[in-house]
Write a protein that holds these residues in place. Structure first.
Motif, PDB file in Angstrom:
ATOM      1  N   HIS A 242      -6.837 -67.387 -95.995  1.00  0.00           N
ATOM      2  CA  HIS A 242      -6.765 -67.557 -94.539  1.00  0.00           C
ATOM      3  C   HIS A 242      -7.558 -68.774 -94.061  1.00  0.00           C
ATOM      4  N   GLY A 243      -7.940 -69.641 -94.981  1.00  0.00           N
ATOM      5  CA  GLY A 243      -8.632 -70.873 -94.597  1.00  0.00           C
ATOM      6  C   GLY A 243     -10.071 -70.669 -94.172  1.00  0.00           C
TER       7      GLY A 243
ATOM      8  N   PHE B 200      -8.005 -59.778 -92.282  1.00  0.00           N
ATOM      9  CA  PHE B 200      -8.256 -61.217 -92.233  1.00  0.00           C
ATOM     10  C   PHE B 200      -7.262 -61.943 -91.331  1.00  0.00           C
ATOM     11  N   ASP B 201      -6.060 -61.389 -91.139  1.00  0.00           N
ATOM     12  CA  ASP B 201      -5.149 -61.925 -90.119  1.00  0.00           C
ATOM     13  C   ASP B 201      -5.822 -61.864 -88.748  1.00  0.00           C
ATOM     14  N   THR B 202      -6.425 -60.708 -88.474  1.00  0.00           N
ATOM     15  CA  THR B 202      -7.083 -60.483 -87.180  1.00  0.00           C
ATOM     16  C   THR B 202      -8.319 -61.365 -87.023  1.00  0.00           C
ATOM     17  N   VAL B 203      -9.124 -61.430 -88.064  1.00  0.00           N
ATOM     18  CA  VAL B 203     -10.330 -62.252 -88.026  1.00  0.00           C
ATOM     19  C   VAL B 203      -9.972 -63.723 -87.810  1.00  0.00           C
ATOM     20  N   GLU B 204      -8.951 -64.197 -88.504  1.00  0.00           N
ATOM     21  CA  GLU B 204      -8.540 -65.592 -88.355  1.00  0.00           C
ATOM     22  C   GLU B 204      -8.138 -65.900 -86.915  1.00  0.00           C
ATOM     23  N   GLN B 205      -7.388 -64.993 -86.306  1.00  0.00           N
ATOM     24  CA  GLN B 205      -6.962 -65.211 -84.923  1.00  0.00           C
ATOM     25  C   GLN B 205      -8.154 -65.261 -83.977  1.00  0.00           C
ATOM     26  N   LEU B 206      -9.127 -64.392 -84.202  1.00  0.00           N
ATOM     27  CA  LEU B 206     -10.322 -64.369 -83.349  1.00  0.00           C
ATOM     28  C   LEU B 206     -11.178 -65.614 -83.561  1.00  0.00           C
TER      29      LEU B 206
ATOM     30  N   THR C 180     -16.685 -68.103 -92.111  1.00  0.00           N
ATOM     31  CA  THR C 180     -16.325 -69.051 -91.053  1.00  0.00           C
ATOM     32  C   THR C 180     -15.030 -69.775 -91.436  1.00  0.00           C
ATOM     33  N   LEU C 181     -14.443 -70.480 -90.453  1.00  0.00           N
ATOM     34  CA  LEU C 181     -13.278 -71.304 -90.748  1.00  0.00           C
ATOM     35  C   LEU C 181     -13.712 -72.539 -91.531  1.00  0.00           C
TER      36      LEU C 181
ATOM     37  N   ASN D  14      -9.471 -68.673 -81.995  1.00  0.00           N
ATOM     38  CA  ASN D  14      -9.512 -68.623 -80.533  1.00  0.00           C
ATOM     39  C   ASN D  14     -10.716 -69.378 -79.983  1.00  0.00           C
ATOM     40  N   ARG D  15     -11.824 -69.344 -80.728  1.00  0.00           N
ATOM     41  CA  ARG D  15     -13.041 -70.051 -80.312  1.00  0.00           C
ATOM     42  C   ARG D  15     -13.136 -71.453 -80.890  1.00  0.00           C
ATOM     43  N   GLY D  16     -12.439 -71.674 -81.991  1.00  0.00           N
ATOM     44  CA  GLY D  16     -12.501 -72.991 -82.620  1.00  0.00           C
ATOM     45  C   GLY D  16     -13.543 -73.053 -83.723  1.00  0.00           C
ATOM     46  N   CYS D  17     -13.335 -73.954 -84.636  1.00  0.00           N
ATOM     47  CA  CYS D  17     -14.213 -74.104 -85.794  1.00  0.00           C
ATOM     48  C   CYS D  17     -15.660 -74.386 -85.368  1.00  0.00           C
ATOM     49  N   GLY D  18     -16.580 -73.637 -85.957  1.00  0.00           N
ATOM     50  CA  GLY D  18     -17.997 -73.844 -85.684  1.00  0.00           C
ATOM     51  C   GLY D  18     -18.545 -73.088 -84.491  1.00  0.00           C
TER      52      GLY D  18
END
Length: 255
Positions: free
Chosen positions: A228-229, A189-195, A253-254, A198-202
Motif C-alpha cells: 500500500h506504499g 490497510f486499504d482503510t489506513v491508506e485512505q486516511l 507512514t506513507l 487524506n492528510r497527505g504525506c508527512g
C-alpha cells in the motif's frame, strides 16, 4: 416396469414423511443467544492514569464479538502512550477496531479530539456506554471531544461519511491488536491508506500495537503495508512480552 413403479412409490412416501421428521430436528436460535453482555466495571492503571470501563472478562462465543474485552495489544499500546503522552497533545485521532474503548479513554486525557470506531453494532453499544461513563460530569479527566462511529474496513461509504464529518482528517491513526484474521488485513490497510492520503504525506501516521500469534500474519502485515506504499518501522524499545505473546509497536507512514 412394475419394480421401478414400486420403488418410485416408496420414494414418494419417504419424501412425504421426511419433512415432518426434519422439522422436529430444526432448532432456531435468535442471534441474541450468542451475545454475552455480562459486562463488569473494571479498573486499569497505566502509569499515573486510572481508567474505568465496562468489558467482558472472557471472550464471547461469537468470533465477531472479540471487541467486548480488552486484548493484550491494547495494554501494550496504552503503556506506550502513557509514557509518550506528549505525542498526543492537541492531536486529532481516529482509532480502528476500538472495541470497548480503553485506548481512546486514555487518549482523551491528552488529545484535542478522538473518534473511536468499530464494525460490530453490539460492540458499538458497549463502546458508547463507556464513552458516556468517561465523559460524565463525575469524570472530569476527559478533556477531548470523544465520539464513536461504525467503520467496516474497506467500506468506502463508512470512510467517506467519517471524512465528511471530519474534513480536516486526523493527525494519528491508532490500532491495538487488530491483526488476527488474515482476510481483514488487506482491508485494514486499504482503510489506513485512505486516511493517510487524506492528510497527505508527512502529516499523519498510523501507530499499530501488534501482537504476534502466527508467523504468516507477521509477514502479511509487513507485506500489506509495503504493497500500500507505506513505510513500516518498529519503534525502538517497544518489543516486549504481553500475556505470554510477543508484542511490538509499529509506526507506519506513507512512503
Amino acid at each position: 416396469m412394475e419394480i421401478k413403479s414400486e420403488v418410485s412409490t416408496l420414494l414418494e412416501e419417504e419424501k412425504r414423511d421426511r419433512p415432518e421428521e426434519e422439522e422436529e430436528d430444526i432448532v432456531c436460535l435468535d442471534e441474541a443467544f450468542f451475545i454475552n453482555d455480562n459486562y463488569q466495571l473494571t479498573t486499569y492503571t497505566f502509569g499515573s492514569h486510572v481508567l474505568q470501563l465496562f468489558c467482558l472478562q472472557s471472550a464471547s462465543t461469537d468470533f465477531d464479538l472479540t471487541g467486548q474485552l480488552v486484548w493484550p495489544g491494547a495494554m501494550l499500546l496504552n503503556d506506550y502512550l502513557s509514557k509518550n503522552a506528549e505525542m498526543l497533545q492537541g492531536c486529532s485521532i481516529i482509532e480502528l477496531g476500538s472495541g470497548v474503548g480503553i485506548t481512546g479513554m486514555l487518549c482523551s486525557r491528552f488529545c484535542h479530539q478522538i473518534l473511536l470506531t468499530d464494525h460490530n453494532d453490539e460492540v458499538l453499544k458497549i463502546l458508547r456506554r463507556n464513552i458516556e461513563l468517561n465523559t460524565s460530569s463525575e469524570n472530569p479527566s476527559c478533556s477531548a471531544a470523544l465520539d464513536a462511529e461504525k467503520l467496516e474496513w474497506g467500506n468506502s461509504d463508512h470512510i467517506n461519511r467519517i471524512l465528511h464529518k471530519y474534513p480536516g482528517g486526523f493527525d494519528l491513526i491508532l490500532g491495538a491488536d487488530i491483526c488476527f484474521q488474515q482476510s481483514s488485513v488487506p482491508l485494514l490497510f486499504d482503510t489506513v491508506e485512505q486516511l493517510l492520503r487524506n492528510r497527505g504525506c508527512g502529516h499523519c501516521k498510523f501507530i499499530l500495537a501488534y501482537v504476534s500469534r502466527a508467523k504468516m500474519m507477521d509477514s502479511m502485515v509487513i507485506t500489506e503495508a509495503t504493497r500500500h506504499g507505506m513505510l513500516i518501522n518498529e519503534v525502538a524499545g517497544t518489543r516486549s512480552v504481553v500475556a505470554n505473546l510477543e508484542g511490538v509497536i509499529f509506526e507506519i507512514t506513507l512512503c
